[in-house]
Motif scaffolding. Structure first.
Motif, short mmCIF file in Angstrom:
data_model
loop_
_atom_site.label_atom_id
_atom_site.label_comp_id
_atom_site.label_asym_id
_atom_site.label_seq_id
_atom_site.Cartn_x
_atom_site.Cartn_y
_atom_site.Cartn_z
N UNK A 204 0.82 -1.22 0.00
CA UNK A 204 0.00 0.00 0.00
C UNK A 204 0.85 1.27 0.00
N UNK A 205 2.06 1.20 0.51
CA UNK A 205 2.92 2.38 0.59
C UNK A 205 3.83 2.57 -0.62
N UNK A 206 3.64 1.77 -1.65
CA UNK A 206 4.49 1.89 -2.84
C UNK A 206 4.23 3.21 -3.57
N UNK A 207 5.31 3.86 -3.99
CA UNK A 207 5.18 4.99 -4.89
C UNK A 207 4.95 4.45 -6.32
N UNK A 208 4.50 5.33 -7.20
CA UNK A 208 4.18 4.87 -8.56
C UNK A 208 5.38 4.21 -9.24
N UNK A 209 6.56 4.81 -9.08
CA UNK A 209 7.75 4.27 -9.76
C UNK A 209 8.10 2.87 -9.26
N UNK A 210 7.83 2.60 -7.98
CA UNK A 210 8.08 1.27 -7.44
C UNK A 210 6.99 0.29 -7.88
N UNK A 211 5.74 0.74 -7.86
CA UNK A 211 4.65 -0.13 -8.28
C UNK A 211 4.85 -0.57 -9.73
N UNK A 212 5.40 0.33 -10.55
CA UNK A 212 5.61 0.02 -11.96
C UNK A 212 6.65 -1.08 -12.17
N UNK A 213 7.42 -1.40 -11.14
CA UNK A 213 8.41 -2.47 -11.25
C UNK A 213 7.77 -3.85 -11.21
#
Length: 529
Positions: free
Chosen positions: A68-77
């Motif tokens: 839930x705390x992922x930033x967009x750039x991390x979620x995109x990984x």
């Protein structure tokens, strides 16, 4: 409910047949048995109707903090591993890959495949995903579920599968045609959008994707839509191509009355452009997914109305009355790279989306909602069709339509009228006797018209502008001149607004005597804008 084919029995039992009746009866029974187990739209309708008769239950939305705390750039990984897409080893024209839960995508959707009429569950497996350099505990991935899915197809390259459609978040979905990039989005439904009571967001809760044959040119997706006010059954038939087409069939079962039901809603982004230039220095002439709303009303007085978009200082909600809707859509009328100059986001490749009803929707309004946004990360434009009569509890409603995702907008213009190819805004000015241009306190709009409505006009001697403004201003000037540089005609409209804190409506079209030559250009100048 589907209507039986009146020629069905003739097809099974032809008038002249040398086969024994018993043999044909066996064929009939085998066919009937196969049809009885095949999964189709009416099965989804039955599920939606049963769901509507139950009390609404909110879906589970909890996620571990590692996701839930992922930033967009991390979620995109996080994405589906190569070789792990559904049907990837079957040499089919379509594959499925899945979206992982994370960030604000915290609700699971059930996804099934339909193979030879049989429904098969698709289970979440973290081994199907790659997580890059993220360190997510294994226990946080147990029984997680999917946030959605995407469809791939060899759209642009015969040797490579490209993403052509995606379902992720509430009832949102996006689609691509050849050489396009994602821009505007479709939605299954909109409820009470931009009302003081707050918007209700229906969401797709469950999907069934029919496994295609090896030579299939389309993919069928069924879905259940659920919200506190209704439940609905949907069928999407996806046909990728230069223009990708999606046929949408829907049946809605109302739990409660709603004040505003938005059918075939579209969302988009408009930050700035020549019609509303940016205040800050930027090498990009325009940043938007769409630059206008086109409405085709096929009523007694057929109308084509073009409404350039704006990024207002405060919320603007406008309605366009429609007697007989032939179509509407959010269009990106320019696909010239030099109109955007953005190598990364390629706004020149963003598709227009056109909605074409497949049956009579009756009288209603096409609503345009424009929301202030400080940057291009927000979808601040919404449009939808809403019926004159608000639906009541217990109503059953059918809405069927075709969606075109296209960069060939001329196909959806009037064959007899010209259209506004661009709108530019400037300070009003007057050329003095000494040739110096001086501003006069007015605002000027420069609109270029192109298309078949102007092809027969040679000298323009009888062409004129029919222009009007609302109560909050005055029309200073309107005129039209030939566009000798690019063809077509250029319209100039200058206005003065009485109260800058209020919007001003400006309408104009080209005519030759009593003959209309263009669509209606209808711009609402935003308050303080």
């Amino acid at each position: 409910m589907s209507v039986p084919n009146r020629h069905f029995l003739t097809a099974i039992f032809p008038r002249r047949c040398s086969r024994p009746l018993a043999g044909m009866l066996g064929v009939w029974l085998a066919f009937a048995a196969q049809a009885s187990v095949a999964f189709g739209f009416e099965d989804v309708v039955k599920k939606a109707e049963q769901l509507s008769e139950q009390g609404y239950q909110s879906p589970e939305t909890s996620l571990p903090e590692s996701l839930s705390n992922l930033e967009y750039s991390d979620y995109a990984k996080i994405h589906t591993k190569d070789g792990h897409a559904l049907w990837e080893d079957d040499d089919l024209p379509f594959n499925l890959a899945f979206f992982h839960k994370g960030m604000h995508y915290d609700t699971s959707v059930k996804i099934h495949s339909v193979v030879d009429g049989e429904v098969k569950d698709i289970a979440f497996d973290p081994d199907d995903f790659t997580y890059g350099d993220l360190d997510i505990p294994e226990e946080d991935l147990e029984d997680l579920g999917f946030a959605g899915f995407k469809v791939t197809n060899a759209l642009n390259d015969a040797d490579r599968m490209n993403e052509v459609m995606a379902f992720q978040g509430a009832s949102y979905f996006r689609t691509l045609g050849r050489d396009q990039t994602y821009g505007s989005s479709g939605r299954g439904l909109a409820i009470d959008t931009a009302l003081p009571s707050g918007e209700e967001f229906p969401a797709f809760r469950e999907f069934w994707v029919v496994k295609p044959s090896n030579d299939s040119q389309y993919l069928t997706v069924f879905a259940i839509l659920d919200s506190p006010s209704l439940a609905g059954a949907y069928r999407f038939v996806l046909r990728p191509g230069e223009d990708t087409v999606v046929d949408v069939t829907s049946r809605l079962f109302m739990r409660n009355a709603v004040e505003k039901l938005g059918i075939a809603p579209l969302t988009s982004m408009y930050l700035y452009g020549p019609g509303q230039p940016t205040d800050s220095l930027n090498y990009r002439p325009a940043i938007h997914d769409s630059n206008g709303l086109l409405v085709h009303d096929g009523g007694d007085e057929e109308q084509w109305i073009w409404r350039p978009l704006a990024n207002p200082d405060k919320l603007m909600v406008d309605e366009q009355d429609v007697d007989s809707l032939e179509g509407f859509g959010l269009l990106q009328r320019s696909h010239d790279f030099h109109d955007y100059e953005d190598l990364k986001d390629r706004y020149d490749r963003r598709p227009s989306v056109w909605i074409e009803p497949q049956d009579d929707w009756g009288k209603g309004q096409v609503e345009l909602i424009q929301i202030p946004t400080p940057d291009e990360t927000n979808d601040n434009i919404v449009t939808m069709w809403k019926p004159d009569e608000a639906p009541q509890s217990g109503d059953e409603l059918d809405f069927n339509y075709r969606m075109y995702w296209t960069t060939h907008e001329a196909k959806f213009h009037s064959p007899d009228l010209s259209w506004a190819s661009q709108t530019r805004r400037s300070q009003g000015e007057v050329r003095q006797d000494n040739l110096v241009r001086e501003t006069d306190g007015s605002l000027a709009f420069i609109v270029d018209f192109k298309g078949p409505g102007l092809e027969s006009i040679k000298d323009g001697a009888s062409m004129e502008v029919d222009a009007s403004v609302g109560d909050n201003g005055e029309l200073v000037e309107s005129r039209v001149v030939p566009n000798d540089a690019e063809g077509g005609w250029r319209m100039f409209v200058r206005v003065k607004r009485s109260d800058d804190s209020q919007p001003l409506d400006i309408r104009a079209y080209l005519k030759d005597g009593d003959e209309r030559l263009s669509e209606t250009w209808y711009y609402r100048l935003p308050a303080n804008g």
